[in-house]
Design a protein around this motif. Structure first.
Motif, short mmCIF file in Angstrom:
data_model
loop_
_atom_site.label_atom_id
_atom_site.label_comp_id
_atom_site.label_asym_id
_atom_site.label_seq_id
_atom_site.Cartn_x
_atom_site.Cartn_y
_atom_site.Cartn_z
N GLU A 116 43.97 23.91 3.66
CA GLU A 116 43.91 22.60 2.68
C GLU A 116 44.19 21.30 3.65
O GLU A 116 42.86 20.91 2.95
CB GLU A 116 45.72 22.88 2.42
CG GLU A 116 46.15 23.51 1.58
CD GLU A 116 44.93 23.03 0.42
OE1 GLU A 116 44.32 22.19 -0.46
OE2 GLU A 116 44.97 24.64 -0.01
N HIS A 129 38.69 21.85 -4.03
CA HIS A 129 39.56 21.02 -4.29
C HIS A 129 39.78 20.15 -5.21
O HIS A 129 39.92 21.23 -5.90
CB HIS A 129 39.06 19.70 -3.77
CG HIS A 129 37.62 19.63 -3.73
ND1 HIS A 129 37.25 18.65 -4.89
CD2 HIS A 129 36.46 19.90 -3.21
CE1 HIS A 129 36.12 18.47 -5.48
NE2 HIS A 129 35.27 18.97 -4.48
N ASN A 144 40.02 19.45 2.99
CA ASN A 144 39.77 18.71 2.47
C ASN A 144 38.56 17.46 3.74
O ASN A 144 37.94 16.27 3.52
CB ASN A 144 41.42 17.16 2.63
CG ASN A 144 42.36 17.80 1.40
OD1 ASN A 144 41.52 18.61 0.81
ND2 ASN A 144 43.49 17.30 1.91
N GLY A 166 46.75 20.03 -2.72
CA GLY A 166 46.80 20.76 -1.45
C GLY A 166 47.53 19.31 -0.25
O GLY A 166 48.70 19.82 0.62
MG MG Z 1 42.37 18.84 -0.99
#
Ligand code: MG
Ligand code: ADP
Ligand code: K
Length: 427
Positions: free
Chosen positions: A289, A379, A293, A384
């Motif tokens: 996660e 995403h 990002n 997340g």
């Molecule tokens: Mg994320």
């Protein structure tokens, strides 16, 4: 008194709702419930209707007991015995402990505002917890290895049945968010439910893995991933942090390339030789996660640049904890969003992302041991960061995000060692 009776009424309506949803008029027969495929081929357990458990005092009694959380050190030292009696003891502990934890969760569902508890998807998860509770408390006490085998099969089945719970909760809460004013309430419920689920799954998987330890030590081969001497149950006695990070960096790179056609390099530095006992499971949730990002921000911020600035991962390990810092040059997080990035469902992913066919909450999270790059989403669910932070805190650590607006973002994941100087976390 009035409040109590209103609550009772609400509970009754909810029971009615369950009946309605599952298409039964009188009772929900667990073997025929069309809303879930749980228990479909299960004839070994009683077919008591789930609805009976809405009024069942067993849930209340179990919910009033405290949970007994274990330290990993206890799990480590209780995890081996030549006569395999540790398997019995482990199953006996779970037999007592799991219903208590699940009852706490059921109490959580019961405490949700009516409008949320009525959501069909959330109701379905609520029902799955009741069903699990029912199966677990009806299992006879574990006195011999035959019983232990049965119980282990039940655990396997429940782990499998509950695989999609996170996705379902994310869907359910997204559907009923417009009715909730209290952000804190959503946060608290999801934090508790998700971390409790992590704990439950770790305990159950630990028990299953104790069986595998035995299997591999008698020579049966084992997919190559686990080298048996490295593990006691789910605890890896000499985890090479760098390797775990590299695996997820590869995974995130593939997801990123699939989504954007390119991906930044990931550099690793710091204590890259650090090796210590730890449990991989939570890292399998959190690392992809954070890395996704960082990569997304890097690619989107540098859309017009011919080369992408790398994402840098720094490891530090000391006698108390270990820290993983992920630094990117993705432009940082706009001031107006900084306060919201840890809200469940908050995302800056566009609508287009939501209509994507690949839209599926946690490609990475659900299939953590068997990730399939390209199938998972980059995403878009907004789960997340909040989920990762809840997991880190559950394990006595923290997740902090420091944005340098205009330049990039640093994410600090801090986790306590199993056998560190300070008191250990509990599962
Ligand atoms: Mg994320
Ligand atoms: P999602 O990735 O599904 O949007 P997350 O909870 O992982 O949900 O992140 C929430 C939001 O925080 C993202 O949509 C993004 O706007 C912002 N964010 C997270 N990490 C970074 C980062 N490294 N750089 C810039 N923005 C970030
Ligand atoms: K979020």
């Amino acid at each position: 008194l009035k409040m109590v009776s209103v609550r009772k009424q609400a509970a009754r309506v909810r029971v009615g709702q369950v009946k309605h949803l599952s298409g039964e008029t009188n009772q929900i027969n667990q073997t025929r419930d069309p809303t879930t495929n749980a228990n479909q081929n299960d004839t070994s357990h009683s077919t008591k209707p789930v609805s009976s458990f809405y009024h069942h005092s067993a849930v209340d009694i179990a919910a009033s007991k405290p949970s007994m959380r274990l330290t990993p050190a206890t799990m480590l030292y209780a995890g081996k015995s030549p006569d395999r009696s540790h398997l019995l003891r482990s199953a006996q502990y779970l037999h007592k402990e799991l219903p208590v934890r699940i009852a706490h969760r059921i109490a959580g569902f019961r405490g949700l505002p009516f409008i949320v508890g009525c959501n069909p998807t959330i109701l379905q998860v609520h029902e799955m917890y009741i069903r699990a509770f029912q199966l677990l408390i009806e299992h006879p006490r574990i006195t011999d290895f035959h019983m232990e085998r049965n119980y282990t099969e039940l655990l396997k089945k429940l782990l499998d049945d509950h695989r999609d719970v996170v996705t379902m909760l994310a869907d359910g809460f997204r559907e009923c968010r417009k009715h909730i004013q209290n952000e804190q309430l959503v946060r608290q419920f999801l934090d508790r439910t998700l971390t409790s689920r992590l704990g439950l799954r770790m305990l159950a998987e630990h028990h299953l893995a104790l069986h595998d330890d035995k299997a591999s030590s008698t020579g049966s081969h084992h997919g190559g991933r686990r080298s048996n001497s490295n593990y006691v149950g789910i605890i890896c006695v000499n985890l090479q942090l760098k390797k775990v990070i590299e695996n997820w960096a590869d995974f995130a790179t593939k997801v990123c390339e699939h989504r954007y056609g390119r991906a930044p390099a990931i550099n690793l530095n710091g204590h890259s030789g650090a090796t210590f006992p730890y449990i991989e499971q939570p890292l399998h949730y959190i690392l992809p996660e954070i890395l996704k990002n960082a990569m997304r921000a890097t690619v989107e911020k540098n859309a017009d640049a011919s080369t992408l600035p790398p994402v840098t991962v720094t490891i530090a390990s000391n006698d108390v904890d270990f820290i993983i810092r992920v630094s990117d040059r993705g432009g940082g997080i706009p001031h107006q969003f900084v306060e919201r990035i840890f809200d469940y469902h908050f995302t800056t992913a566009g609508v287009q992302e939501e209509n994507d066919d690949n839209y599926d909450v946690f490609g990475a999270m659900v299939e953590m041991s068997n990730p399939s790059p390209g199938s998972g989403p980059m995403h878009g669910f907004g789960f997340g960061l909040p989920t990762s932070r809840a997991y880190a805190e559950y394990l006595g650590g923290s997740l902090k995000v420091e944005a340098m607006q205009g330049i990039g973002t640093d994410v600090y994941l801090r986790l306590r060692h199993i056998e560190g100087k300070h008191e250990s976390f509990r599962i």
